[in-house]
Structure formats: C-alpha cells, structure tokens
Design a protein around this motif. Sequence first.
Motif, PDB file in Angstrom:
ATOM      1  N   VAL A  44       0.821  -1.208   0.000  1.00 34.71           N
ATOM      2  CA  VAL A  44       0.000   0.000   0.000  1.00 34.71           C
ATOM      3  C   VAL A  44       0.856   1.259   0.000  1.00 34.71           C
ATOM      4  N   THR A  45       0.579   2.121  -0.963  1.00 33.84           N
ATOM      5  CA  THR A  45       1.170   3.448  -1.043  1.00 33.84           C
ATOM      6  C   THR A  45       0.037   4.462  -1.062  1.00 33.84           C
ATOM      7  N   PHE A  46       0.135   5.464  -0.216  1.00 34.73           N
ATOM      8  CA  PHE A  46      -0.862   6.520  -0.145  1.00 34.73           C
ATOM      9  C   PHE A  46      -0.309   7.791  -0.757  1.00 34.73           C
ATOM     10  N   TYR A  47      -1.199   8.768  -0.932  1.00 34.31           N
ATOM     11  CA  TYR A  47      -0.768  10.125  -1.184  1.00 34.31           C
ATOM     12  C   TYR A  47      -0.886  10.848   0.143  1.00 34.31           C
ATOM     13  N   SER A  48       0.227  11.290   0.693  1.00 31.32           N
ATOM     14  CA  SER A  48       0.227  11.985   1.973  1.00 31.32           C
ATOM     15  C   SER A  48      -0.127  13.450   1.754  1.00 31.32           C
ATOM     16  N   ARG A  49      -1.229  13.863   2.347  1.00 31.28           N
ATOM     17  CA  ARG A  49      -1.666  15.263   2.224  1.00 31.28           C
ATOM     18  C   ARG A  49      -0.742  16.183   3.018  1.00 31.28           C
ATOM     19  N   SER A  50      -0.200  15.689   4.131  1.00 36.05           N
ATOM     20  CA  SER A  50       0.688  16.543   4.932  1.00 36.05           C
ATOM     21  C   SER A  50       2.089  16.640   4.323  1.00 36.05           C
ATOM     22  N   GLY A  58       5.005   2.100   5.891  1.00 33.58           N
ATOM     23  CA  GLY A  58       6.096   1.227   6.311  1.00 33.58           C
ATOM     24  C   GLY A  58       7.449   1.643   5.787  1.00 33.58           C
ATOM     25  N   GLU A  59       7.506   2.722   5.030  1.00 31.61           N
ATOM     26  CA  GLU A  59       8.793   3.121   4.436  1.00 31.61           C
ATOM     27  C   GLU A  59       9.830   3.469   5.493  1.00 31.61           C
ATOM     28  N   THR A  60       9.419   3.883   6.679  1.00 32.34           N
ATOM     29  CA  THR A  60      10.390   4.134   7.747  1.00 32.34           C
ATOM     30  C   THR A  60      10.322   3.077   8.850  1.00 32.34           C
ATOM     31  N   SER A  61       9.145   2.513   9.095  1.00 35.60           N
ATOM     32  CA  SER A  61       8.975   1.546  10.196  1.00 35.60           C
ATOM     33  C   SER A  61       9.165   0.091   9.760  1.00 35.60           C
ATOM     34  N   ASN A  62       9.142  -0.157   8.461  1.00 35.38           N
ATOM     35  CA  ASN A  62       9.141  -1.511   7.896  1.00 35.38           C
ATOM     36  C   ASN A  62       7.863  -2.288   8.217  1.00 35.38           C
ATOM     37  N   ASN A  63       6.826  -1.593   8.688  1.00 37.43           N
ATOM     38  CA  ASN A  63       5.526  -2.219   8.925  1.00 37.43           C
ATOM     39  C   ASN A  63       4.668  -2.042   7.673  1.00 37.43           C
ATOM     40  N   PHE A  64       5.069  -2.749   6.618  1.00 38.25           N
ATOM     41  CA  PHE A  64       4.395  -2.625   5.333  1.00 38.25           C
ATOM     42  C   PHE A  64       3.017  -3.282   5.372  1.00 38.25           C
ATOM     43  N   LEU A  65       2.148  -2.824   4.478  1.00 40.91           N
ATOM     44  CA  LEU A  65       0.815  -3.380   4.315  1.00 40.91           C
ATOM     45  C   LEU A  65       0.771  -4.095   2.970  1.00 40.91           C
ATOM     46  N   HIS A  66       0.755  -5.422   3.003  1.00 45.30           N
ATOM     47  CA  HIS A  66       0.759  -6.229   1.789  1.00 45.30           C
ATOM     48  C   HIS A  66      -0.673  -6.426   1.292  1.00 45.30           C
ATOM     49  N   VAL A  67      -0.916  -6.028   0.061  1.00 42.25           N
ATOM     50  CA  VAL A  67      -2.258  -6.068  -0.520  1.00 42.25           C
ATOM     51  C   VAL A  67      -2.701  -7.504  -0.757  1.00 42.25           C
TER      52      VAL A  67
END
Length: 195
Positions: A44-50, A58-67
Amino acid sequence: MNIDFEKTGGLVPVIIQDEQTLEVLMLGYMNQEAYDKTVQENIVTFYSRSKNRLWTKGETSNNFLHVKSISIDCDNDTLLIKVKADGPTCHTGSRSCFNTEFNQNFILELENIIADRYENPVEGSYVNKLRNKGLNKIAQKVGEEGVETVIAALAETETDLINESSDLVFHLLVLLREKGLTLETIAKNLESRHK
C-alpha cells in the motif's frame, strides 16, 4: 477498476482492513499515481496530504501493508483494501489507528496463533501438547468443554459460563485445525444455510 478520482478532487479515501480479522486498521488517501504503485508493488502506497507526496506505509517503520484484495464502493470513489500487515499499523505502535477497546475479531487472531503453533511448535505450548496427544484427545476435550458449558449455563455463574464457553471455542479451533478446516469454511457454511 474504474475509480472516480475527479469526483473528490483527485484523491479517494482508502479503508485499510486486516484480511484475517477484518479489523479496520486505518484510513488514507490515494491519487491515481499512488493507486498504480500499490497495484504494481502489492504494497500500500498513499498520497500523503501533509507531506504532499507519495508515501508507502512502512517506508520508515518496515511495517508494510501487503495487498490481498482491493474492492471499490458502489459510487466508484472509495476503496477497501484488505491487507496482511507486517506489524502495528499505527505510528503509536497500536495494531490499528482506531482506538477500539478490544480486538473485535480476536477469535480469528486466535485461529492464526493456533495455526502458527502447528507450523512452528513451541516447547511447553498447550496447543502442541494437545496436538501430540492426537485427534481422539482433541475431540474428547471439545466434548468435555461442551458438557461443562451446558452445566455452567444451567447451574453456575455468568463468569463460569464465559470461562467454559471460552474453553469450548478454543478447543473447537484446535479440532478444526487438526482436521484442516478453518473458521472461514464454517462461516461460509453458516452463510449458505441462512440463504
């Protein structure tokens, strides 16, 4: 999938749900580019509004969300993505970004714990001790717990009934695992009977 990004100004809300427990983990937003990247990478990749950029969870935590699956709502402007999470979803370390008082689907989580004990035995684990005694002993325990649940319902306290019912459900999950069945199989069967 015909997603209407224009209706909502280029971003659509995305509900993230655990594929096993069905617990809602978080809400995020995607633009077309984030959606395409998610589909391409199965993460999962989002568009970050902030941050005003694409952000892979997960790009920093490595807690990725596998689709595991992607569904769209009836208006084509909201997505539901079922995932397998590598760890806690929330930046606070919680499993979900929503502060629910308990894991409403712990029985499904327990089924996964039992399956893990089967695949990765842990010395001293009750599941493994029971499994080593074989199918007859597991089935016997389900029978015993069923009788104890009935007795508790008829003649004991509510706390006793809760405890005995919990024992019954636990042992039934072990029996189902021993026979290679899952709660999903049982749920589908119950659903078909309802129709």
